[in-house]
Each structure stands twice: as C-alpha cells, then as structure tokens.
Scaffold this motif. Structure first.
Motif, PDB file in Angstrom:
ATOM      1  N   GLY A 143       5.386  -0.135   2.191  1.00 24.59           N
ATOM      2  CA  GLY A 143       6.000   1.173   1.976  1.00 24.59           C
ATOM      3  C   GLY A 143       7.477   1.168   2.342  1.00 24.59           C
ATOM      4  N   VAL A 203       4.310  -8.695   4.728  1.00 27.61           N
ATOM      5  CA  VAL A 203       2.987  -8.890   4.144  1.00 27.61           C
ATOM      6  C   VAL A 203       2.320  -7.530   3.968  1.00 27.61           C
ATOM      7  CG1 VAL A 203       2.603 -11.226   5.000  1.00 27.61           C
ATOM      8  CG2 VAL A 203       1.987  -9.326   6.442  1.00 27.61           C
ATOM      9  N   VAL A 242       4.393  -5.742   8.532  1.00 31.64           N
ATOM     10  CA  VAL A 242       3.128  -5.459   7.837  1.00 31.64           C
ATOM     11  C   VAL A 242       3.260  -4.144   7.072  1.00 31.64           C
ATOM     12  CG1 VAL A 242       0.645  -5.070   8.117  1.00 31.64           C
ATOM     13  CG2 VAL A 242       1.833  -6.699   9.611  1.00 31.64           C
TER      14      VAL A 242
HETATM   15  C1  LIG Z   1       2.763  15.132   0.944  1.00 34.66           C
HETATM   16  C2  LIG Z   1       3.570  14.422   1.994  1.00 34.66           C
HETATM   17  C3  LIG Z   1       4.857  14.853   2.248  1.00 34.66           C
HETATM   18  C4  LIG Z   1       5.630  14.225   3.218  1.00 34.66           C
HETATM   19  N1  LIG Z   1       6.876  14.692   3.460  1.00 34.66           N
HETATM   20  C5  LIG Z   1       7.645  14.095   4.388  1.00 34.66           C
HETATM   21  C6  LIG Z   1       8.963  14.562   4.606  1.00 34.66           C
HETATM   22  O1  LIG Z   1       9.397  15.544   4.008  1.00 34.66           O
HETATM   23  N2  LIG Z   1       9.746  13.908   5.514  1.00 34.66           N
HETATM   24  C7  LIG Z   1       9.274  12.838   6.217  1.00 34.66           C
HETATM   25  O2  LIG Z   1      10.019  12.275   7.019  1.00 34.66           O
HETATM   26  N3  LIG Z   1       8.011  12.378   6.045  1.00 34.66           N
HETATM   27  C8  LIG Z   1       7.189  12.985   5.135  1.00 34.66           C
HETATM   28  N4  LIG Z   1       5.918  12.533   4.937  1.00 34.66           N
HETATM   29  C9  LIG Z   1       5.428  11.402   5.735  1.00 34.66           C
HETATM   30  C10 LIG Z   1       5.961  10.085   5.194  1.00 34.66           C
HETATM   31  O3  LIG Z   1       5.715   9.986   3.804  1.00 34.66           O
HETATM   32  C11 LIG Z   1       5.297   8.936   5.929  1.00 34.66           C
HETATM   33  O4  LIG Z   1       5.347   9.148   7.314  1.00 34.66           O
HETATM   34  C12 LIG Z   1       6.013   7.643   5.676  1.00 34.66           C
HETATM   35  O5  LIG Z   1       6.206   7.460   4.317  1.00 34.66           O
HETATM   36  C13 LIG Z   1       5.192   6.497   6.244  1.00 34.66           C
HETATM   37  O6  LIG Z   1       5.845   5.278   6.047  1.00 34.66           O
HETATM   38  P1  LIG Z   1       5.371   4.280   4.914  1.00 34.66           P
HETATM   39  O7  LIG Z   1       5.695   4.898   3.614  1.00 34.66           O
HETATM   40  O8  LIG Z   1       5.996   2.985   5.122  1.00 34.66           O
HETATM   41  O9  LIG Z   1       3.819   4.195   5.251  1.00 34.66           O
HETATM   42  P2  LIG Z   1       2.611   4.186   4.279  1.00 34.66           P
HETATM   43  O10 LIG Z   1       2.846   4.932   3.053  1.00 34.66           O
HETATM   44  O11 LIG Z   1       1.401   4.563   5.088  1.00 34.66           O
HETATM   45  O12 LIG Z   1       2.578   2.651   3.932  1.00 34.66           O
HETATM   46  C14 LIG Z   1       1.839   1.701   4.643  1.00 34.66           C
HETATM   47  C15 LIG Z   1       1.792   0.464   3.777  1.00 34.66           C
HETATM   48  O13 LIG Z   1       0.968  -0.505   4.356  1.00 34.66           O
HETATM   49  C16 LIG Z   1       0.055  -1.004   3.377  1.00 34.66           C
HETATM   50  N5  LIG Z   1      -1.166  -1.369   4.069  1.00 34.66           N
HETATM   51  C17 LIG Z   1      -2.092  -0.531   4.552  1.00 34.66           C
HETATM   52  N6  LIG Z   1      -3.080  -1.218   5.162  1.00 34.66           N
HETATM   53  C18 LIG Z   1      -2.729  -2.526   5.073  1.00 34.66           C
HETATM   54  C19 LIG Z   1      -3.341  -3.733   5.526  1.00 34.66           C
HETATM   55  N7  LIG Z   1      -4.483  -3.761   6.220  1.00 34.66           N
HETATM   56  N8  LIG Z   1      -2.700  -4.906   5.256  1.00 34.66           N
HETATM   57  C20 LIG Z   1      -1.539  -4.910   4.579  1.00 34.66           C
HETATM   58  N9  LIG Z   1      -0.918  -3.804   4.133  1.00 34.66           N
HETATM   59  C21 LIG Z   1      -1.514  -2.625   4.380  1.00 34.66           C
HETATM   60  C22 LIG Z   1      -0.150   0.146   2.416  1.00 34.66           C
HETATM   61  O14 LIG Z   1      -0.636  -0.294   1.203  1.00 34.66           O
HETATM   62  C23 LIG Z   1       1.260   0.711   2.360  1.00 34.66           C
HETATM   63  O15 LIG Z   1       2.008   0.001   1.438  1.00 34.66           O
HETATM   64  C24 LIG Z   1       5.116  13.138   3.960  1.00 34.66           C
HETATM   65  C25 LIG Z   1       3.803  12.698   3.725  1.00 34.66           C
HETATM   66  C26 LIG Z   1       3.042  13.339   2.746  1.00 34.66           C
HETATM   67  C27 LIG Z   1       1.645  12.857   2.527  1.00 34.66           C
END
Ligand SMILES: Cc1cc2nc3c(=O)[nH]c(=O)nc-3n(C[C@H](O)[C@H](O)[C@H](O)COP(=O)(O)OP(=O)(O)OC[C@H]3O[C@@H](n4cnc5c(N)ncnc54)[C@H](O)[C@@H]3O)c2cc1C
Length: 322
Positions: free
Chosen positions: A12, A32, A9
């Motif tokens: 990202g 998804v 799910v």
């Molecule tokens: C400014 C900033 C700087 C950062 N710097 C670092 C760093 O230097 N090093 C590090 O390790 N981490 C860092 N992080 C944290 C890191 O970016 C996140 O922990 C990591 O990217 C999360 O994983 P993700 O991208 O898959 O999650 P998310 O970006 O939260 O993606 C979740 C996905 O699920 C989708 N989604 C949400 N709800 C639903 C739903 N109900 N049904 C279906 N899909 C859904 C969303 O659209 C999204 O595509 C940083 C965060 C920020 C904000």
C-alpha cells in the motif's frame, strides 16, 4: 535467504512511502507484499503534506478550505476553517497517491504473502521464501500485532464516488441523530462515506448517488500496544485502526514512519495515536445518541490548538525541533 538492511511488508501507500524514505537514507531495502488495497478517498492534513513534500518534493491533492458540519435539516452547525489557521487540508483518491509514490520509488518488490515475522528480523513467505533484515522490518500488514483498546462499531458504512459536488471547496459532514455522511470533493467529483439514514445526503446531492452500488464497510477501531518487537516496527493499520471520519489513518502512519527512520522516540507517536483513537470513538458514540457529545467534540477541535492537533502539527518530535 536474502539479507538487506530493511524489509518492508505490504504494497500500500504506506509501504511505498517507507521504501522511499529507506532508500533516501541510503539503506538497502526490499518490499514484500500481496494484493492491492481497495479504492477510497484520503484527506491529507498539514503534517502529512509537509512530510510528503519534504520526501517527494511536490504537494499532492486537491486543496480544501476546511470542513462544514450540517445537521439533518442541512442547517450549518460548524464551519471549521483550516485555512484560517494557515493549515492545509488536501483531498485525493488513494489510487492517485499510490501512483504518485510508485513513480518516485525504485525499491525491489517481491510479490507474496508474509506468514511469519520474527523479532530478529526474519520474514517468512507463504511460498517458503525468506528475508532477513539487518536493521529493521517495517510492517504495514494487519494481523501480526494483537489489537487492543478495541471498539466495535455497530454502524455500517457505505463508500463510493460521484462526479459532481455542490461544494467543491470544503468537506461537508452531515452529522446528526441517526445519520452521518462525509462528502469529500477532489476538484472534479467527490467521494462519499455515509452511515444510517441516507435522506439528508440525498437531499444535499439533489438525488441518490447510487448508494446501493457503494462498497459496504463494517468498521472497528482499535489501538494496539507494543509498536516495536525487536527489529519489527508495526505501523499504520498493522498497529491501529482509526475511524476514516477522523481522516487520520494514513496521516498518523506517515508521521510514524518518518519518526522511525529519524530515530525519534515512538512513545509520542503512541500518545498521538491513542488521542486520535479516543477522538474517533467519541465522535462515533455521539452520532444518533448525543448531540451534546458531538457538539463538544467539535468545540474542542474548532480553535487553534484543536486544529493543530487534528493537522498533526502540534507535535514535539525531537527531529522536528531543529
Ligand atoms: C473509506 C476510508 C477512508 C479513509 N480516509 C482516510 C483519510 O481521509 N485520511 C487518512 O489519513 N486515512 C484515511 N483512511 C485510512 C487509510 O486509508 C489507511 O490508514 C492507510 O491507507 C493504511 O496504509 P496502507 O494503505 O499502506 O495499508 P493497507 O491498505 O492496509 O495496506 C496493507 C498492504 O499490505 C498487504 N498485505 C496484507 N497482508 C499481507 C501479508 N500477510 N503479506 C504481505 N502483504 C500483505 C495488503 O495487500 C496491502 O497491500 C481511510 C480508510 C478508509 C477505509
């Protein structure tokens, strides 16, 4: 209803990474999700780099030597060198990591919002569609697990990008009473995250980077309990949110996904998550209120065991031992 071994799910970087690992292990998977995460910077630590390298065959990001911590007068407080301990630290844009992973992934993706996750592997979509996971659901979307150990920050962060950087080899942190900034270089340009009084940052950059156009973030830190509910595994920001200044969010999450597919115990992942959460809270509390706490945090980290902890390489996962 479509049945597969694994349902992932989210859309990202973490969801795509989990899809790649699932397919490499010969599992039938579907992803998804809806929406696309916003642009930000990422610092990738040694453990995450090893995991990405092992899974995708290539090193990603711009290599950095370490982190330089300055006070509000721009005088040096700490020079934390990862390279001195043989540990890597790379920086990159989130979108660059997303493209890198997408190029290596062939998992079928279904666009849509997930509204229900059930422990027996049922995943229900807003449009009425449904999937059932025979083996596991890897959930990266926040909102399905109750946040615990919650710490609401009163600080507002601004984050954005600039096209020049005075120190292209290191992350620079300005961390002092009432002011915080991280300048993360990528090679060409840098990302900025800042909070409080911007004057020291503006002085460091030699001018205002356009702070009024930066994205505003109201952050909170939390660490959930119960990563697993039947066949569901909540990972990354679905399970906990660590403060970006610790550079651990994605790093920890990649490790957790790796552990899940390797069949390792998740208790150790939880302990590490909680340590990172506590470290982030401690650093955050120290800004502007206690230089002593700030200096203590850096002193705890600026040595071989501390840097290993920060780099995620201190861990004793069963599958890593061999
Ligand atoms: C400014 C900033 C700087 C950062 N710097 C670092 C760093 O230097 N090093 C590090 O390790 N981490 C860092 N992080 C944290 C890191 O970016 C996140 O922990 C990591 O990217 C999360 O994983 P993700 O991208 O898959 O999650 P998310 O970006 O939260 O993606 C979740 C996905 O699920 C989708 N989604 C949400 N709800 C639903 C739903 N109900 N049904 C279906 N899909 C859904 C969303 O659209 C999204 O595509 C940083 C965060 C920020 C904000």
């Amino acid at each position: 209803m479509k049945e597969t071994d694994v349902v992932i799910v989210g859309r990202g970087a973490l969801a795509i990474f989990a899809s790649i690992v699932a397919r490499r292990r010969g599992l039938d998977a579907v992803r998804v999700g809806t929406g696309l995460p916003f642009e930000r910077f990422l610092l990738l630590h040694e453990n995450a780099l090893r995991i990405l390298e092992r899974t995708c065959g290539e090193v990603v990001g711009h290599p950095l030597k370490g982190i330089r911590v300055l006070d509000r007068g721009l005088d040096l407080l700490r020079d934390m060198s990862f390279s001195r301990y043989g540990l890597r630290l790379h920086a990159m844009r989130y979108s660059a990591l997303l493209s890198f992973l997408r190029e290596r992934d062939d998992t079928p993706e279904v666009e849509g919002r997930v509204v229900v996750l059930e422990g027996d592997g049922l995943v229900r979509m807003e449009d009425g569609g449904a999937f059932r996971a025979r083996r596991m659901v890897v959930n990266t979307a926040a909102g399905f697990a109750a946040p615990r150990l919650r710490f609401r920050h009163r600080k507002v962060f601004r984050t954005g990008f600039v096209d020049h950087c005075p120190d292209p080899d290191r992350v620079v942190q300005i961390n002092d009473a009432g002011t915080y900034a991280a300048i993360v270089p990528f090679g060409r340009g840098a990302a900025i995250a800042c909070s409080g009084d911007p004057a020291p940052l503006v002085r460091f950059l030699g001018g205002d980077p356009g702070l009024s156009d930066f994205r505003e973030l109201h952050l909170e830190t939390w660490c959930g309990t119960g990563m697993r509910q039947g066949r569901i595994f909540h990972v990354g920001e679905a399970m906990r949110r660590v403060h970006p200044h610790t550079g651990q969010g994605l790093n920890r999450a990649l490790d957790t996904v790796d552990a899940i597919f390797a069949g390792d115990e998740l208790f150790r992942e939880r302990v590490y998550d909680c340590l990172m959460w506590a470290g982030g809270v401690m650093l955050d509390l120290s800004w502007g209120t206690s230089p002593l706490l700030r200096d203590l945090s850096y002193a705890v980290l600026d040595n071989a065991p501390g840097m290993k902890l920060l780099s995620g390489t201190m861990w004793w996962r069963r599958s890593r031992a061999s």
